[in-house]
Scaffold this motif. Structure first.
Motif, PDB file in Angstrom:
ATOM      1  N   ARG A 108       0.744   4.128  -2.972  1.00  0.00           N
ATOM      2  CA  ARG A 108       0.702   5.593  -2.393  1.00  0.00           C
ATOM      3  C   ARG A 108       1.831   6.445  -2.913  1.00  0.00           C
ATOM      4  O   ARG A 108       1.525   7.487  -3.592  1.00  0.00           O
ATOM      5  CB  ARG A 108       0.393   5.794  -1.002  1.00  0.00           C
ATOM      6  CG  ARG A 108      -1.177   5.121  -0.600  1.00  0.00           C
ATOM      7  CD  ARG A 108      -1.301   5.400   1.000  1.00  0.00           C
ATOM      8  NE  ARG A 108      -2.172   4.849   1.273  1.00  0.00           N
ATOM      9  CZ  ARG A 108      -3.113   4.900   2.542  1.00  0.00           C
ATOM     10  NH1 ARG A 108      -2.573   5.753   3.419  1.00  0.00           N
ATOM     11  NH2 ARG A 108      -4.128   4.288   2.641  1.00  0.00           N
ATOM     12  N   ARG A 158       1.515   7.159  -6.319  1.00  0.00           N
ATOM     13  CA  ARG A 158       0.280   8.117  -6.693  1.00  0.00           C
ATOM     14  C   ARG A 158       0.824   9.626  -6.210  1.00  0.00           C
ATOM     15  O   ARG A 158       0.336  10.450  -6.969  1.00  0.00           O
ATOM     16  CB  ARG A 158      -0.847   7.408  -6.199  1.00  0.00           C
ATOM     17  CG  ARG A 158      -2.159   8.420  -6.568  1.00  0.00           C
ATOM     18  CD  ARG A 158      -3.453   7.989  -5.718  1.00  0.00           C
ATOM     19  NE  ARG A 158      -3.224   8.696  -4.195  1.00  0.00           N
ATOM     20  CZ  ARG A 158      -3.377   7.575  -3.093  1.00  0.00           C
ATOM     21  NH1 ARG A 158      -3.708   6.460  -3.531  1.00  0.00           N
ATOM     22  NH2 ARG A 158      -3.511   8.211  -1.980  1.00  0.00           N
ATOM     23  N   GLU A 163       0.796  -1.153  -0.053  1.00  0.00           N
ATOM     24  CA  GLU A 163      -0.032  -0.013  -0.098  1.00  0.00           C
ATOM     25  C   GLU A 163       0.887   1.279  -0.263  1.00  0.00           C
ATOM     26  O   GLU A 163       0.577   2.274  -0.449  1.00  0.00           O
ATOM     27  CB  GLU A 163      -1.001   0.078   1.133  1.00  0.00           C
ATOM     28  CG  GLU A 163      -1.782   1.312   1.378  1.00  0.00           C
ATOM     29  CD  GLU A 163      -2.827   1.421   0.040  1.00  0.00           C
ATOM     30  OE1 GLU A 163      -3.250   2.575  -0.424  1.00  0.00           O
ATOM     31  OE2 GLU A 163      -3.075   0.436  -0.490  1.00  0.00           O
TER      32      GLU A 163
END
Length: 188
Positions: A66, A69, A62
């Motif tokens: 992130r 992103r 995760e």
């Protein structure tokens, strides 16, 4: 899956600025280099804080998503490592809020370099006592200990990662070390 191996025994080299710039522009090779350089520190931190290998892998995954992103928003006010560790710690905090009560003992992921069986037994017991003591700290205290001592971040970097003031880091670390000392005495 981005995460490929459970733990590296060495510290990773910083990612150079040209690689960061290329990754920010969407260059897949540069992003792969960045993720490869950062996945082990993320995993170590996540494992130390979550104390569960599978959850640490999920948190690392995760974190990687992130970071990719949010990378175009990275201004470089801090190092990439510090910035991305802040993302990792936020992922861990979110997972803690959602997860079930802990079961089982903290996994032993450190390599065993002891020579004699007696040394192995002593080291194993010391690690067990330390893991148990760390497990009894508050989440915030464990975060500061992991950042400062396991990941070797400065007080300022730790403050940035934890999104607090350096004075808060110092006070929390002082409380954590005092608590650890007392807990280790009781458990030993």
């Amino acid at each position: 899956m981005i995460f490929e191996h459970p733990m590296a025994g060495t510290r990773t080299k910083p990612v150079d600025q040209s690689t960061i710039d290329a990754a920010k522009r969407g260059d897949r090779m540069a992003q792969a280099v960045l993720l490869s350089a950062m996945q082990d520190p993320w995993f170590r931190m996540c494992l130390s804080l979550l104390r569960d290998v599978e959850q640490a892998r999920d948190a690392t995954q995760e974190t990687a998503l992130r970071v990719l992103r949010l990378l175009p928003e990275f201004r470089g006010d801090s190092s990439l490592s510090t910035w991305s560790m802040g993302i990792a710690i936020n992922v861990v905090r979110e997972m803690r809020r959602k997860r079930r009560p802990e079961t089982g003992e903290v996994p032993d992921v450190a390599p065993d370099n002891a020579v004699s069986p007696d040394d192995v037994a002593i080291r194993s017991e010391q690690q067990r006592v330390l893991r148990a003591a760390l497990g009894e700290l508050s989440d915030r205290q464990r975060e500061v200990v992991v950042c400062r001592y396991f990941e070797e971040k400065s007080t300022e970097e730790t403050a940035e990662i934890m999104n607090c003031a350096p004075g808060t880091v110092k006070a929390t670390l002082h409380q954590a070390l005092r608590a650890l000392k007392n807990k280790v005495k009781m458990l030993a």
